[in-house]
Design a protein around this motif. Structure first.
Motif, short mmCIF file in Angstrom:
data_model
loop_
_atom_site.label_atom_id
_atom_site.label_comp_id
_atom_site.label_asym_id
_atom_site.label_seq_id
_atom_site.Cartn_x
_atom_site.Cartn_y
_atom_site.Cartn_z
N MET A 166 100.62 -8.98 -0.59
CA MET A 166 101.01 -8.75 0.94
C MET A 166 100.18 -7.58 1.43
SD MET A 166 102.66 -10.44 3.36
CE MET A 166 103.22 -10.20 4.93
N PRO A 167 99.44 -7.72 2.17
CA PRO A 167 98.47 -6.49 2.61
C PRO A 167 99.44 -5.16 3.33
CG PRO A 167 98.32 -8.12 4.29
CD PRO A 167 99.14 -8.92 3.23
N ARG A 173 105.29 -7.83 -3.34
CA ARG A 173 105.59 -8.86 -2.32
C ARG A 173 104.25 -9.62 -2.18
NH1 ARG A 173 108.82 -8.55 2.68
NH2 ARG A 173 107.90 -9.37 4.27
N LEU A 174 104.55 -11.29 -2.12
CA LEU A 174 103.67 -11.86 -2.21
C LEU A 174 103.63 -12.73 -0.70
CD1 LEU A 174 103.23 -13.87 -5.44
CD2 LEU A 174 102.42 -11.42 -4.96
N ILE A 175 102.52 -13.25 -0.19
CA ILE A 175 102.55 -14.05 0.98
C ILE A 175 102.98 -15.42 0.93
CG2 ILE A 175 100.56 -12.60 1.91
CD1 ILE A 175 98.69 -15.06 1.14
N ASP A 176 103.01 -15.86 -0.18
CA ASP A 176 103.69 -17.43 -0.43
C ASP A 176 103.61 -17.39 -2.09
OD1 ASP A 176 101.09 -18.10 -1.79
OD2 ASP A 176 100.33 -18.49 0.00
N ASP A 177 104.36 -18.46 -2.37
CA ASP A 177 104.91 -18.68 -3.97
C ASP A 177 103.90 -19.76 -4.38
OD1 ASP A 177 106.29 -17.87 -5.92
OD2 ASP A 177 107.98 -18.92 -5.58
N ASP A 178 102.71 -20.16 -3.80
CA ASP A 178 101.68 -21.08 -4.42
C ASP A 178 101.44 -20.77 -5.83
OD1 ASP A 178 102.20 -22.17 -2.15
OD2 ASP A 178 100.27 -21.97 -1.36
N GLY A 181 109.05 -9.46 -11.82
CA GLY A 181 109.87 -9.81 -10.77
C GLY A 181 109.22 -9.63 -9.45
N TYR A 182 109.27 -10.47 -8.15
CA TYR A 182 108.70 -10.39 -7.06
C TYR A 182 109.39 -11.09 -6.11
CZ TYR A 182 106.91 -15.08 -7.97
OH TYR A 182 106.96 -16.56 -8.09
N VAL A 183 108.97 -10.81 -4.82
CA VAL A 183 109.65 -11.60 -3.77
C VAL A 183 108.32 -12.12 -2.82
CG1 VAL A 183 111.61 -10.05 -3.49
CG2 VAL A 183 109.64 -9.51 -2.16
N VAL A 184 108.68 -13.10 -2.04
CA VAL A 184 107.95 -13.73 -1.22
C VAL A 184 108.27 -13.62 0.30
CG1 VAL A 184 106.82 -15.94 -0.63
CG2 VAL A 184 107.56 -15.57 -3.08
N ALA A 185 107.52 -13.26 1.16
CA ALA A 185 107.73 -12.93 2.60
C ALA A 185 108.03 -14.27 3.19
CB ALA A 185 106.26 -12.44 3.17
N ASP A 186 109.15 -14.27 4.08
CA ASP A 186 109.46 -15.36 4.83
C ASP A 186 108.40 -15.92 5.59
OD1 ASP A 186 111.86 -15.37 3.44
OD2 ASP A 186 112.87 -14.16 4.81
N LEU A 238 109.34 -9.23 7.84
CA LEU A 238 109.74 -8.14 7.06
C LEU A 238 110.89 -8.73 6.26
CD1 LEU A 238 110.05 -5.25 9.82
CD2 LEU A 238 108.18 -5.75 8.29
N THR A 239 111.23 -9.85 6.44
CA THR A 239 112.27 -10.53 5.18
C THR A 239 111.40 -11.26 4.35
OG1 THR A 239 112.53 -12.37 6.82
CG2 THR A 239 114.03 -10.41 7.19
N SER A 240 112.33 -11.25 3.01
CA SER A 240 111.70 -12.11 2.17
C SER A 240 112.90 -12.81 1.24
CB SER A 240 110.86 -11.03 1.03
OG SER A 240 111.68 -9.96 0.72
N HIS A 241 112.40 -13.59 0.12
CA HIS A 241 113.38 -14.25 -0.79
C HIS A 241 112.82 -14.17 -2.11
CE1 HIS A 241 110.51 -17.24 0.86
NE2 HIS A 241 110.48 -17.85 -0.47
N PRO A 242 113.48 -14.06 -3.10
CA PRO A 242 113.00 -13.95 -4.28
C PRO A 242 111.95 -15.14 -4.67
CG PRO A 242 115.29 -13.70 -4.40
CD PRO A 242 114.77 -14.25 -3.12
N GLY A 243 111.01 -14.67 -5.51
CA GLY A 243 110.12 -15.57 -6.22
C GLY A 243 110.50 -16.41 -7.35
N THR A 244 109.77 -17.59 -7.42
CA THR A 244 110.20 -18.16 -8.77
C THR A 244 109.44 -18.42 -9.87
OG1 THR A 244 109.14 -20.29 -7.66
CG2 THR A 244 111.35 -19.85 -7.13
N GLY A 245 108.36 -17.65 -9.81
CA GLY A 245 107.50 -17.79 -10.94
C GLY A 245 107.26 -16.68 -11.94
N GLN A 246 108.30 -15.86 -12.08
CA GLN A 246 108.26 -14.70 -13.04
C GLN A 246 107.89 -15.34 -14.47
OE1 GLN A 246 111.86 -12.24 -13.12
NE2 GLN A 246 110.79 -10.74 -14.43
#
Length: 782
Positions: A222-223, A233-238, A292-297, A302-310
């Motif tokens: 995320m920029p 913080r990532l823009i997606d979880d791809d 560990g990381y989060v993904v922007a909604d 400004l909200t996010s959810h936990p990522g699944t790829g750790q």
């Protein structure tokens, strides 16, 4: 009531019958004007689509079966039934130029000849229906239809499909084309043919082959996060799916692991020819994901959810480290940034991050010593501006796409790319790869792309061809130069295989590519040439290119508004960075704090995005980065006071409060616009730590009046920080006049007091008392 009859007849007594008849006649006439079966190109309006699903063998060798089998599917994609669907295999002569690797796959089919007769695969295909087919032909035979291949080479094959659309005439409706690599002919022993011995390839002039194996992705961070965020913080979880088993990056790494393993014959040679081309931005992202990381909604949320790829990121990175310890590793430009656009920006700091420092990132994260001295351009043309910019970074070999078109401009015959290295400057050598081969590799997978360096005359129908057909094209293109006869015996024959950095082959595609590479090395058609050897030999090159480099990117470049945005923001960012110092509590430096924003600008210039959305994606990312840079500059400011300051004397200091919301200290200077009657002392350069800093600024006021004072902060080189404040100051000082009056009155008072005391000590009345009445005598009687 109408009844449609086969052949287009209409029976009706209604007023619309004539209209229907006319429409049917127009359709028949249109179909009749289409090319007849076996001639010309498929009709512009598609009725059916043919797909090649299996070719056996994919690469013909001396140990293969002497028969080639092509299986596939014909599907009705039109708006009406198609009758008498027939298919036939056709073949063209061996490819004689690298341009032919592309031109034989599109355009006219005059070079193809039939191999046997048509075979009916369906009496009628309704809309949406499909049918399968299988065609077989021997490589060579004297008694039956055959491919008539008598020597190794790369042979274009075509499956022609004919049919009769409803209301139409028999016509050629579609074709599917692909390349068949023949590295050697197997022996034949058919009962109806005289036996023929095997024909091995000519291995007297092997090709020195270097293959770059890309590991890269689209920018995912995320920029706008100065200093980074914890968690990242990532823009997606791809990326989580790509790193997990079965994902794209997992498949690429698995193929590299397999190719270098002992299970592959010739694996050691493959490992010497192969070099991992790693994007440092991918490593930075994956390394951050391991913590560990989060993904922007959403992109603007400004909200996010936990990522699944750790866990997947951790496992993939450890596997890559193991492979990298025993393999060549080289860094791509950071985030696959467009170097031509960077050259137009003209910022040395960004240039260094994109070109010089990626190797340091790769070494730090993978814990290896990567190969230095090569700049890998997997997309876009090397322009004059980019070459000058790369040369300014030091000596380098640029691995870039060469020049090749469908026909040579001088002779008009099919062209072959010249892969001879050329010296562009005292610092720079260009080592080209064949654009036709690079484009064939880029076409692998379910999402094929055409590199922007490819000449338009070499474009083919990527989306029309099946994934299997595109794989055949890639394998044939890889082997073509090794199978062609050299024009000059003994001349060096080198080739660099360069897929796009953001490469998306399927798992079986990736393994097939490296298996084919191993086949070429094992058979003696090629010998491994490590990337380090390419760089070393290029240093001795003196020949210069015959044609000047292009001034700009012909396709896929970024617009001037993108260049202007990057130039403006990076200038402000570097000026702020120059004023930042190290926070002794955390060890964070100013350079490390602002580096993510500079890297975000390179991500905005990434060539991994499709050409039709590059400028849009760059604009959105740069908008976020520009706001972030503005926020950093605005985070250092003067606290705006309420009310009015009152100075008790002309030398009373002016109290201020400075605020630094950055995570690191910053060096600042005060700029005070003092009105006439007030002088402000220069407090010099201040180091403002994070938080608040009270400050008392010495001033001198010469008059008693109300002042309006403008105060601002700036960096030592003059960059304005935060917002200026306007102070309301009231002074009680009267200046020099008041001082003289006060001193004169004091002197007079002292003189009068002294005179009175003098007369009193001498018992003499003071003249000042003569006009006063005498006090009553207490001894006198009243």
């Amino acid at each position: 009531m109408r009844t449609r009859r086969r052949g287009g007849g209409v029976a009706s007594g209604s007023p619309t019958a004539l209209t229907a008849v006319i429409a049917a006649l127009l359709v028949v006439l249109g179909a009749a004007s289409a090319p007849l079966a076996g001639a010309g190109e498929p009709d512009a309006v598609p009725f059916v689509q043919i797909r090649v699903d299996r070719v056996t063998p994919e690469v013909v060798t001396t140990s293969s079966a002497p028969v080639v089998t092509v299986a596939g599917t014909v599907r009705n994609v039109g708006d009406r039934p198609v009758r008498d669907v027939m298919v036939r295999l056709e073949q063209a002569g061996a490819v004689a130029s690298s341009a032919g690797l592309r031109t034989n796959l599109t355009g006219t089919n005059d070079q193809y000849r039939p191999v046997g007769a048509f075979t009916t695969v369906s009496a009628e295909l309704q809309r949406g229906q499909e049918t399968r087919f299988s065609l077989s032909a021997p490589l060579r035979s004297a008694s039956q239809p055959a491919l008539s291949i008598d020597r190794p080479g790369i042979y274009p094959l075509l499956v022609n499909v004919n049919g009769t659309p409803d209301y139409g005439e028999p016509a050629r409706l579609d074709d599917a084309r692909f390349l068949l690599p023949v590295t050697g002919l197997p022996r034949t022993g058919a009962e109806s043919d005289p036996p023929a011995g095997a024909v091995p390839p000519d291995t007297s002039h092997p090709v020195g082959i270097t293959m770059l194996w890309p590991l890269a992705d689209r920018p995912r961070l995320m920029p706008g996060a100065a200093g980074g965020t914890v968690p990242v913080r990532l823009i997606d979880d791809d990326l989580a799916a790509s790193l997990a088993p079965g994902g794209r990056l997992d498949a690429l790494l698995s193929a590299a692991e397999f190719a270098g393993s002992a299970a592959v014959e010739g694996g050691g040679a493959v490992n010497r020819a192969l070099c991992l081309a790693v994007d440092p931005d991918l490593l930075v992202t994956v390394n951050a994901m391991t913590g560990g990381y989060v993904v922007a909604d959403s992109p603007d949320s400004l909200t996010s959810h936990p990522g699944t790829g750790q866990a997947a990121a951790t496992a993939w990175l450890e596997r890559l480290r193991r492979v990298a310890r025993d393999s060549c590793v080289a860094a791509t430009p950071y985030a696959q940034a467009d170097l031509d656009t960077l050259a137009r920006v003209g910022d040395p700091g960004l240039d260094a991050i994109a070109v010089s420092r990626p190797a340091e990132v790769v070494d730090r994260i993978l814990r290896v010593s990567s190969t230095r001295g090569a700049v890998l351009l997997s997309d876009g043309r090397l322009t004059a501006g980019a070459a000058e910019m790369i040369g300014a970074q030091g000596d380098a070999v640029v691995i870039t796409g060469g020049d090749c078109a469908a026909h040579d401009s001088g002779s008009g015959v099919a062209a072959t790319a010249d892969l001879t290295p050329r010296r562009l400057s005292p610092q720079l050598v260009a080592a080209p790869y064949d654009p036709a081969v690079g484009a064939a590799l880029a076409g692998l997978g379910t999402d094929p792309v055409a590199p922007t360096y490819l000449d338009g005359s070499l474009a083919i129908r990527l989306q029309h061809d099946s994934a299997l057909a595109r794989r055949q094209d890639a394998l044939g293109s890889m082997l073509w130069r090794a199978l062609e006869s050299p024009d000059t015996p003994g001349a060096p024959r080198d080739e660099i295989l360069m897929p796009p950095a953001y490469w998306k082959p399927r798992a079986d595609d990736a393994r097939a590519v490296l298996t084919t590479l191993a086949t070429a090395l094992r058979s003696g058609l090629a010998v491994p040439k490590p990337l380090a050897a390419v760089i070393e030999e290029a240093a001795a090159v003196t020949a210069t290119p015959e044609h000047p480099l292009p001034a700009g990117q012909p396709v896929g470049g970024f617009g001037p508004e993108i260049v202007s945005a990057v130039a403006g923001d990076v200038d402000r960012l570097w000026r702020l960075t120059a004023a930042l110092t190290t926070d002794t509590r955390t060890g964070m430096t100013g350079e490390a704090y602002t580096a993510p924003l500079a890297e975000d600008m390179l991500r905005a210039l990434s060539q991994s995005e499709p050409t039709d959305v590059r400028n849009q994606v760059a604009t959105e990312r740069l908008g976020i980065v520009g706001h972030a840079v503005g926020d950093l500059i605005g985070a250092v400011t003067i606290v705006n006071p309420a009310g009015t300051y009152t100075l008790a004397t002309e030398h009373s200091p002016l109290p201020l409060a400075l605020r630094n919301d950055l995570a690191v200290p910053v060096r600042v200077r005060l700029r005070v616009d003092a009105p006439p009657g007030m002088t402000v002392a220069d407090v010099g350069e201040l180091e403002l730590p994070p938080g608040y800093l009270p400050l008392r600024v010495p001033v001198e006021v010469r008059v008693n009046q109300h002042f309006v004072v403008d105060v601002a902060l700036q960096t030592p080189d003059g960059l304005s920080l935060g917002e200026s404040v306007r102070l309301s100051v009231h002074s009680n000082a009267y200046g020099m006049v008041l001082f003289l009056i006060t001193m004169t009155a004091t002197a007079v008072l002292i003189a009068l007091t002294g005179r009175r005391l003098w007369h009193r000590f001498r018992g003499q009345p003071d003249r000042a008392d003569l006009d006063r009445p005498r006090p009553p005598d207490p001894d006198r009687a009243t």
